[in-house]
Design a protein around this motif. Structure first.
Motif, short mmCIF file in Angstrom:
data_model
loop_
_atom_site.label_atom_id
_atom_site.label_comp_id
_atom_site.label_asym_id
_atom_site.label_seq_id
_atom_site.Cartn_x
_atom_site.Cartn_y
_atom_site.Cartn_z
N VAL A 1 -36.77 15.03 74.41
CA VAL A 1 -36.06 13.93 75.07
C VAL A 1 -34.67 13.85 74.46
N GLU A 2 -33.65 13.81 75.31
CA GLU A 2 -32.27 13.64 74.87
C GLU A 2 -31.72 12.33 75.43
N VAL A 3 -31.07 11.56 74.55
CA VAL A 3 -30.51 10.27 74.95
C VAL A 3 -29.10 10.14 74.38
N PRO A 4 -28.14 9.72 75.20
CA PRO A 4 -28.27 9.45 76.63
C PRO A 4 -28.31 10.75 77.43
N ALA A 5 -28.93 10.69 78.60
CA ALA A 5 -28.96 11.86 79.47
C ALA A 5 -27.53 12.27 79.83
N LEU B 1 -35.34 -10.76 72.67
CA LEU B 1 -35.34 -9.30 72.68
C LEU B 1 -34.16 -8.75 71.90
N GLY B 2 -34.36 -7.56 71.32
CA GLY B 2 -33.31 -6.93 70.54
C GLY B 2 -32.50 -5.96 71.38
N SER B 3 -31.35 -5.57 70.86
CA SER B 3 -30.46 -4.67 71.57
C SER B 3 -31.08 -3.28 71.70
N PRO B 4 -31.02 -2.68 72.90
CA PRO B 4 -31.51 -1.32 73.08
C PRO B 4 -30.43 -0.27 72.84
N ALA B 5 -29.24 -0.68 72.41
CA ALA B 5 -28.12 0.25 72.25
C ALA B 5 -28.43 1.31 71.19
N LEU B 6 -27.84 2.48 71.37
CA LEU B 6 -28.02 3.57 70.42
C LEU B 6 -27.26 3.31 69.13
N ARG B 7 -27.82 3.77 68.01
CA ARG B 7 -27.16 3.67 66.71
C ARG B 7 -26.13 4.77 66.50
N ALA B 8 -26.29 5.86 67.22
CA ALA B 8 -25.38 7.01 67.13
C ALA B 8 -25.14 7.53 68.54
N PRO B 9 -24.14 8.35 68.74
CA PRO B 9 -23.85 8.82 70.10
C PRO B 9 -25.00 9.57 70.77
N VAL B 10 -25.82 10.27 69.99
CA VAL B 10 -26.90 11.09 70.57
C VAL B 10 -28.16 10.96 69.73
N ALA B 11 -29.30 10.90 70.42
CA ALA B 11 -30.61 10.96 69.77
C ALA B 11 -31.46 11.98 70.51
N VAL B 12 -32.19 12.80 69.77
CA VAL B 12 -33.07 13.80 70.36
C VAL B 12 -34.44 13.71 69.69
#
Length: 379
Positions: free
Chosen positions: A219-223, A299-310
């Motif tokens: 899984v790569e985020v964000p697509a 609810l908590g923020s769903p924002a990414l902590r870094a530019p990309v997560a895999v």
């Protein structure tokens, strides 16, 4: 308002229940888990028990101290539990939501009637009806078992009437199965939506999911997709969750079509493999937001902590052997990678035994790190 810490009951003792419980425990919430068998992942928790969860007496004893009950999967006995809940105890997702999702034919019909875009499909009671439908759609078509299918099990892509006849006895129940057009998609995507009972919700970034042998590999985020498609995917996911009145974390699996359309493939009324990246990759993980949502907490923020997560899954490679730590030390030596081992007591080829997540700035480098660590682990 009651200010005491609540008790949560989780129907299920696999890796999803384990990771839900971890977030609850971190917040000081007492957690109980019930599994129909002695599941390995739940063993670290003192509130874990196994027993016949279809037995009313077992269920009653389990839910009686709970303030909220939730499920690890849509096949847990939620309806049975709901009938014997204490007066002040709630169950999320609701049995109504679960009944709409756990049968794939009912799910697709409901989504279509709610105006959500889905691939063309038909619910077929007989093999003759399925053959007629397949001829109308044009081969190949996908046959889907209504209930109990997961990770590619319970589905079959058939390319001819002979293949359909051969697959029918294995997949069809008394009420038949679902025949769906084969979606010639550009990508498979996923979006997690956390929703409180009052309808407040947060929507996670769009994830690209890579499948191998009908199982999620990475899984790569964000697509890496156009912004317009990403907005459409998030909006479609939100609409699908609202259509089933989901509460908790609901995962929406999607197809991105070559013409830019986004179609709903399936819903999962719980945290999902495609959202595991969020433990390290998001401000608030899917598991924490599931706990917050079912408690009706902010609810908590769903924002990414870094530019990309895999995230890359770790699958079993042997059959019938206990897990080993082979390769785990090498995986831990990969900088910036977080391994998760689920604690399942035996290995089977293709079985999800764990996952690894890497976060960073460069998509290719982050993917390389995650793949390197996952391939090193040979449980």
């Amino acid at each position: 308002m009651d200010s005491t810490f609540p008790t949560i009951g989780i129907l299920g003792g696999g890796q999803l229940g384990k990771m839900m419980a971890a977030e609850a425990v971190r917040l000081g919430i007492e957690t109980r888990l019930l599994s129909p068998k002695d599941a390995g992942p739940m063993q670290p928790y003192s509130g874990a028990q196994s027993g016949d969860w279809t037995d009313p007496d077992v269920l009653r004893s389990f839910v009686s101290p709970c303030d909220v009950v939730t499920v690890e999967s849509e096949w847990a006995p939620a309806a049975e539990a709901a009938e014997i809940l204490p007066v002040d105890t709630v169950l999320w997702p609701s049995p109504q939501t679960l009944s709409l999702i756990k049968d794939k034919g009912v799910q697709k019909q409901h989504l279509r009637e709610a105006g959500c875009p889905v691939p063309e499909f038909a619910r077929c009671e007989t093999v003759e009806s399925a053959l007629d439908t397949a001829a109308d759609f044009g081969y190949p078509v996908v046959l889907k078992q209504y209930r109990g299918a997961y990770d590619g099990y319970g589905n079959a892509t058939v390319h001819s009437s002979d293949e359909l006849r051969e697959a029918w006895p294995e997949l069809a129940a008394e009420d038949g199965l679902m025949v769906e057009t084969f979606a010639e998609f550009s990508r498979e995507l996923a979006v997690q939506v956390a929703r409180r009972p009052n309808g407040e919700q947060v929507v996670y970034p769009v994830a690209y999911t890579e499948q191998r042998d009908h199982r999620c590999h990475a899984v790569e985020v964000p697509a890496d997709i156009d912004d317009t498609i990403a907005q459409n995917a998030r909006s479609t996911a939100r609409d699908a969750v609202e259509a089933v009145n989901g509460v908790g974390l609901i995962a929406v699996e999607l197809f991105e079509m070559p013409d830019g359309r986004v179609l709903v493939n399936e819903l999962a009324p719980r945290p999902h493999n495609t959202g595991h990246y969020s433990i390290e990759g998001s401000q608030t993980s899917q598991f924490e937001n599931h706990i917050r949502a079912i408690l009706d907490w902010p609810l908590g923020s769903p924002a990414l902590r870094a530019p990309v997560a895999v995230m890359v899954n770790v699958l079993g490679r042997r059959d019938g052997t206990p897990p080993r730590t082979d390769g785990l030390r090498q995986a831990l030596a990969v900088d910036g990678v977080a391994p998760h081992i689920y604690g399942k007591p035996d290995v089977r080829p293709g079985r999800k035994m764990g996952h690894v997540t890497a976060v960073g700035d460069d998509r290719e480098e982050v993917r390389k790190q995650a793949e390197m660590a996952a391939s090193a682990i040979d449980l």
